[in-house]
Design a protein around this motif. Sequence first.
Motif, mmCIF file in Angstrom:
data_model
loop_
_atom_site.group_PDB
_atom_site.id
_atom_site.type_symbol
_atom_site.label_atom_id
_atom_site.label_comp_id
_atom_site.label_asym_id
_atom_site.label_seq_id
_atom_site.Cartn_x
_atom_site.Cartn_y
_atom_site.Cartn_z
ATOM 1 N N THR A 89 0.862 -1.192 0.000
ATOM 2 C CA THR A 89 0.000 0.000 0.000
ATOM 3 C C THR A 89 0.891 1.233 0.000
ATOM 4 O O THR A 89 2.064 1.175 0.406
ATOM 5 N N ALA A 90 0.314 2.349 -0.439
ATOM 6 C CA ALA A 90 1.080 3.594 -0.476
ATOM 7 C C ALA A 90 1.510 4.035 0.922
ATOM 8 O O ALA A 90 2.625 4.539 1.119
ATOM 9 N N ALA A 91 0.611 3.843 1.908
ATOM 10 C CA ALA A 91 0.950 4.218 3.284
ATOM 11 C C ALA A 91 2.125 3.398 3.794
ATOM 12 O O ALA A 91 2.996 3.908 4.514
ATOM 13 N N ARG A 92 2.170 2.116 3.402
ATOM 14 C CA ARG A 92 3.270 1.263 3.844
ATOM 15 C C ARG A 92 4.590 1.692 3.202
ATOM 16 O O ARG A 92 5.651 1.632 3.832
ATOM 17 N N VAL A 93 4.533 2.137 1.956
ATOM 18 C CA VAL A 93 5.738 2.652 1.304
ATOM 19 C C VAL A 93 6.249 3.885 2.043
ATOM 20 O O VAL A 93 7.447 4.032 2.295
ATOM 21 N N ASP A 94 5.328 4.767 2.419
ATOM 22 C CA ASP A 94 5.713 5.951 3.194
ATOM 23 C C ASP A 94 6.346 5.549 4.528
ATOM 24 O O ASP A 94 7.321 6.165 4.977
ATOM 25 N N GLU A 95 5.777 4.540 5.167
ATOM 26 C CA GLU A 95 6.325 4.078 6.443
ATOM 27 C C GLU A 95 7.762 3.608 6.269
ATOM 28 O O GLU A 95 8.636 3.883 7.109
ATOM 29 N N MET A 96 8.036 2.895 5.181
ATOM 30 C CA MET A 96 9.388 2.401 4.942
ATOM 31 C C MET A 96 10.354 3.547 4.656
ATOM 32 O O MET A 96 11.488 3.549 5.128
ATOM 33 N N GLY A 133 9.956 -2.793 -0.750
ATOM 34 C CA GLY A 133 10.300 -3.588 0.419
ATOM 35 C C GLY A 133 11.488 -3.014 1.164
ATOM 36 O O GLY A 133 12.242 -2.194 0.627
ATOM 37 N N LEU A 134 11.629 -3.428 2.409
ATOM 38 C CA LEU A 134 12.815 -3.121 3.205
ATOM 39 C C LEU A 134 13.629 -4.396 3.333
ATOM 40 O O LEU A 134 13.147 -5.404 3.859
ATOM 41 N N TYR A 135 14.852 -4.333 2.857
ATOM 42 C CA TYR A 135 15.709 -5.522 2.793
ATOM 43 C C TYR A 135 16.817 -5.423 3.830
ATOM 44 O O TYR A 135 17.552 -4.435 3.884
ATOM 45 N N THR A 136 16.923 -6.442 4.666
ATOM 46 C CA THR A 136 17.985 -6.528 5.676
ATOM 47 C C THR A 136 18.823 -7.757 5.366
ATOM 48 O O THR A 136 18.445 -8.887 5.717
ATOM 49 N N PRO A 137 19.966 -7.607 4.695
ATOM 50 C CA PRO A 137 20.739 -8.761 4.233
ATOM 51 C C PRO A 137 21.220 -9.680 5.347
ATOM 52 O O PRO A 137 21.304 -10.900 5.164
ATOM 53 N N GLY A 138 21.557 -9.125 6.510
ATOM 54 C CA GLY A 138 22.115 -9.953 7.580
ATOM 55 C C GLY A 138 21.095 -10.664 8.428
ATOM 56 O O GLY A 138 21.445 -11.372 9.379
ATOM 57 N N ASP A 139 19.827 -10.473 8.127
ATOM 58 C CA ASP A 139 18.761 -11.074 8.928
ATOM 59 C C ASP A 139 18.634 -12.562 8.601
ATOM 60 O O ASP A 139 19.165 -13.049 7.604
ATOM 61 N N ARG A 241 8.124 -10.674 5.521
ATOM 62 C CA ARG A 241 7.114 -10.205 6.468
ATOM 63 C C ARG A 241 6.089 -9.406 5.678
ATOM 64 O O ARG A 241 6.387 -8.308 5.216
ATOM 65 N N ASP A 242 4.932 -10.002 5.498
ATOM 66 C CA ASP A 242 3.843 -9.328 4.786
ATOM 67 C C ASP A 242 3.041 -8.558 5.832
ATOM 68 O O ASP A 242 2.241 -9.133 6.574
ATOM 69 N N LEU A 243 3.257 -7.261 5.891
ATOM 70 C CA LEU A 243 2.692 -6.466 6.975
ATOM 71 C C LEU A 243 1.185 -6.282 6.831
ATOM 72 O O LEU A 243 0.476 -6.170 7.830
ATOM 73 N N GLU A 244 0.676 -6.261 5.609
ATOM 74 C CA GLU A 244 -0.774 -6.152 5.438
ATOM 75 C C GLU A 244 -1.462 -7.448 5.834
ATOM 76 O O GLU A 244 -2.552 -7.444 6.394
ATOM 77 N N GLY A 245 -0.825 -8.568 5.560
ATOM 78 C CA GLY A 245 -1.388 -9.853 5.961
ATOM 79 C C GLY A 245 -1.075 -10.207 7.401
ATOM 80 O O GLY A 245 -1.615 -11.167 7.944
ATOM 81 N N SER A 246 -0.169 -9.449 8.026
ATOM 82 C CA SER A 246 0.216 -9.626 9.423
ATOM 83 C C SER A 246 0.775 -11.028 9.687
ATOM 84 O O SER A 246 0.295 -11.763 10.531
ATOM 85 N N TYR A 247 1.818 -11.371 8.939
ATOM 86 C CA TYR A 247 2.468 -12.667 9.164
ATOM 87 C C TYR A 247 3.917 -12.589 8.682
ATOM 88 O O TYR A 247 4.295 -11.704 7.919
ATOM 89 N N TYR A 248 4.729 -13.549 9.164
ATOM 90 C CA TYR A 248 6.064 -13.769 8.609
ATOM 91 C C TYR A 248 6.066 -15.153 7.970
ATOM 92 O O TYR A 248 5.296 -16.045 8.364
ATOM 93 N N LEU A 249 6.926 -15.350 6.987
ATOM 94 C CA LEU A 249 6.975 -16.629 6.276
ATOM 95 C C LEU A 249 8.405 -16.860 5.818
ATOM 96 O O LEU A 249 9.063 -15.942 5.328
ATOM 97 N N ARG A 250 8.876 -18.076 5.998
ATOM 98 C CA ARG A 250 10.236 -18.398 5.579
ATOM 99 C C ARG A 250 10.335 -19.866 5.203
ATOM 100 O O ARG A 250 9.416 -20.667 5.430
ATOM 101 N N ASN A 401 0.618 -5.533 15.745
ATOM 102 C CA ASN A 401 2.016 -5.834 15.494
ATOM 103 C C ASN A 401 2.510 -5.324 14.155
ATOM 104 O O ASN A 401 3.643 -4.862 14.030
ATOM 105 N N ASN A 402 1.663 -5.398 13.142
ATOM 106 C CA ASN A 402 2.100 -5.032 11.801
ATOM 107 C C ASN A 402 1.312 -3.870 11.192
ATOM 108 O O ASN A 402 1.314 -3.694 9.973
ATOM 109 N N VAL A 403 0.632 -3.078 12.033
ATOM 110 C CA VAL A 403 -0.066 -1.917 11.496
ATOM 111 C C VAL A 403 0.961 -0.841 11.112
ATOM 112 O O VAL A 403 2.101 -0.872 11.556
ATOM 113 N N VAL A 404 0.527 0.106 10.301
ATOM 114 C CA VAL A 404 1.410 1.199 9.896
ATOM 115 C C VAL A 404 1.784 2.029 11.131
ATOM 116 O O VAL A 404 0.924 2.430 11.911
ATOM 117 N N GLY A 405 3.060 2.252 11.306
ATOM 118 C CA GLY A 405 3.540 3.031 12.453
ATOM 119 C C GLY A 405 3.711 4.492 12.084
ATOM 120 O O GLY A 405 4.727 4.892 11.508
#
Length: 814
Positions: A89-96, A133-139, A241-250, A401-405
């Motif tokens: 979402t556009a709001a999520r892009v702004d958050e990032m 997306g926000l990418y954290t290589p060392g995660d 981490r799909d923040l709109e779906g409120s989950y992590y997946l790996r 947990n995953n709402v827009v901050g």
Amino acid sequence: CLFPTLIMSRILNLLSIPDASSVLGKRWKDSADTVIIGGGCVGVSLAYHLAKGGVKDVVLLEKSELTAGSTWHAVVGFHQPGSVRIASTAARVDEMRYQMTRTHWHVTPQYFIGPEKIQELFPLLNMDKVLAGLYTPGDGHIDPYSLTMALAAGARMYGAQIYNPAPVTALNPTPDGKWDVQTPHGTICANRIVNTAGFWAREVGKMIGLEHPTIPVHHQYVVTATVPEVKALKKELAVIRDLEGSYYLRQERDGLLFGPYEKMEKMVLQDSWVRNGVPPGFGKELFESDLDRIMEHIEMAMEMVPVLKKADIINVVSGPITYTPDLLPMVGPHQGIHNYWTAIGFGYGVIHAGGIGKFLSDWMRNGEPPYDLIECDPNRYGRWTDVPFMCAKARESYGFNNVVGYPKEERFAGRPTSRTSGVFELLKDKCSMGFHAGWEQPHWFYKPGDDTGYKPSFRRTNWFEPVGRECKLVMEKVGVIDLTPFGKFLVKGKDSVKLLDRLFANTMPKVGQTNISHMLTPAGRVFAEVTITQLAPGEFLLITGSGSELHDLRWIETEAAEGGHDVDISNVTDDIGVLGIAGPNSRKVLQKLTDEDMSDAGFKFLQCKFIQLAGIPVRAIRISYTGELGWELYLDQKNMAALYKAMMEAGKDSGIDNFGTYAMASLRLEKGFRGWGAEMNCDTNPLEAGLDYFIKLNKPADFIGKAALQEIKARGLKRKLSYLFVDTDDIDPEGNETIWHNGKVVGNTTSGAYSYSSQQSLAFGYLPVDLCSVGQKVEVELLGKKYPATVIQEPLVLTEPTRTRLQKNTKKKA
């Protein structure tokens, strides 16, 4: 300290219970510097870092076995495929982008990436909705058992002792400030104890009369069987981490692992543990899973990762994770209990363990925190944090947990608490309230035609115009503000002056006078900013910010105890209400309500008097955080409503009205006022913050931090606080944004706001000394865009006392 151990040993012998060495396989220690209670990854990390740092006699006590509790059921593996937070979402892009403006100066290996890079990292994604997306290589992810055992082995290697099974049965303070830690094996006399007991933290706290606001929530995750498309991959998938779906997946071996954060109305709290305690013997048990609760999230995950639709579920895990009301842990020494520390309330203990272990170890060894982490201070909670509030906030935090901050974020569950001021009922329907250390405090007030309510945004939103109206009110007429959330302490006794001279870098005010003073750490950093008034000989009223109340009180109490000062310190925060009145007509309003001479000659700046206003006893201090003519009025909470009504009636013909904290923030920035927690904190020294006027290096008392500050001054400063005009559009700086110069990161803003007086955006920011000259051009990053900024002379608007003084001098010259 040895006496209880001898008694316990004799009792064990009489009962024919095996001694500690036969049960534990090692000799029992009767004393220790630090006893850590709890053998999860956080506790073991602290033991490791303390022992590695040279602390002798570190003992960790675990009631059952290492990694029991929340640690053991965390998912397994040690992999670093990186992680990606997905924005759809556009709001999520702004958050990032908002986050990245902070990441650039507070260097973190994290990157803002587009859809093409995201698909490369996770080729199984449905890219239809993915924007960025926000990418954290060392995660990545790690096997918690292996992590804990590795830290335990390191702790033992450096000399720490780990005892298990060794449940703590009682904690008793000794007269010399130490602790007798009782277990079935014997008693250890400890200089310091640390509660790292996870979801048993409340039980440990209750042993010494504390009700820690932690509560377990049920967290579920799902593991699938082999997925052919996953098995065919040549490299491991990044964690998403799909923040709109409120989950992590790996990826989990050749399958997938999926963990949702359920909505607040569906998620489950284990609140029975809060009321009745954790069931005896609970360790590696799990809760019953409930796929129906997470089906909405599963469906969203299937849409984002289509291969999930055909995957078979082979395991569903539901275990306890500990939450605090605001989701942040409680880390540090606890106010009111000497030499008792906590590292509890971790929703993500495996993630935080390494950093927290090092942070606390450095703090314990050096006598001050290595950097500012007040948001995790255990003393941010108080008696107002009751069980209903805690449950409501934990449910809200898990669901959020995953709402827009957003900036200036407000969350409303569990509010109001018992902390409401005497004017709350009069104001609650007229304004947008903020939450400050349990208190409700007006942010801004409504007028007919305003777009009311809480409307968060990364840009200027519905409060922007009303706040300008309130600033104009204070500058031209008179406004009233509720300042009750201030922390308020009374310090008196034979050694009160001696104690405060040791604690504060300024000289103490005379009786009936007020000043601004700062408590420094031994390294010369700013621990607190406090307004001090000497009410009577040896009796002082100390005022601090709402978020610093127990943080500052703990520091004061610790110095009083360790220095052996004969003083009485009382926290009167809840008893005393505060109304601020400011503006050119404020004197006129108050004069109608009292016989006291309120003129400039009769009631000077920074003077304190006990007066009657409308027949109500009030402690009035002539001071104003807006920089305009004003007073702070301290009175009994029960009299606040009557005084407020009297002032409003008396000020009708003067244009009196309400104003809130947003307007106060704008007005204080125009005047160049520094704010603790922004321009100054435990990451800054007072000289670089421009607080020289308040620092009396030549006063006789050897105040804490004096020697360090003298060294800092002799070496010279590398950076200084600068005052910036920022050429923006529909967004204003608020602090922690990155400052650029010639394509390089050179500093950071500390606070910012729109100046309604000058119709421009302002910010304070730290810059290298060679970039601090007036006229220097830099750039401030806001939501991914670099805006031109210029260093200007401060303040933009002179304070009322300064204007009055200049006017008098001009008249004299004329």
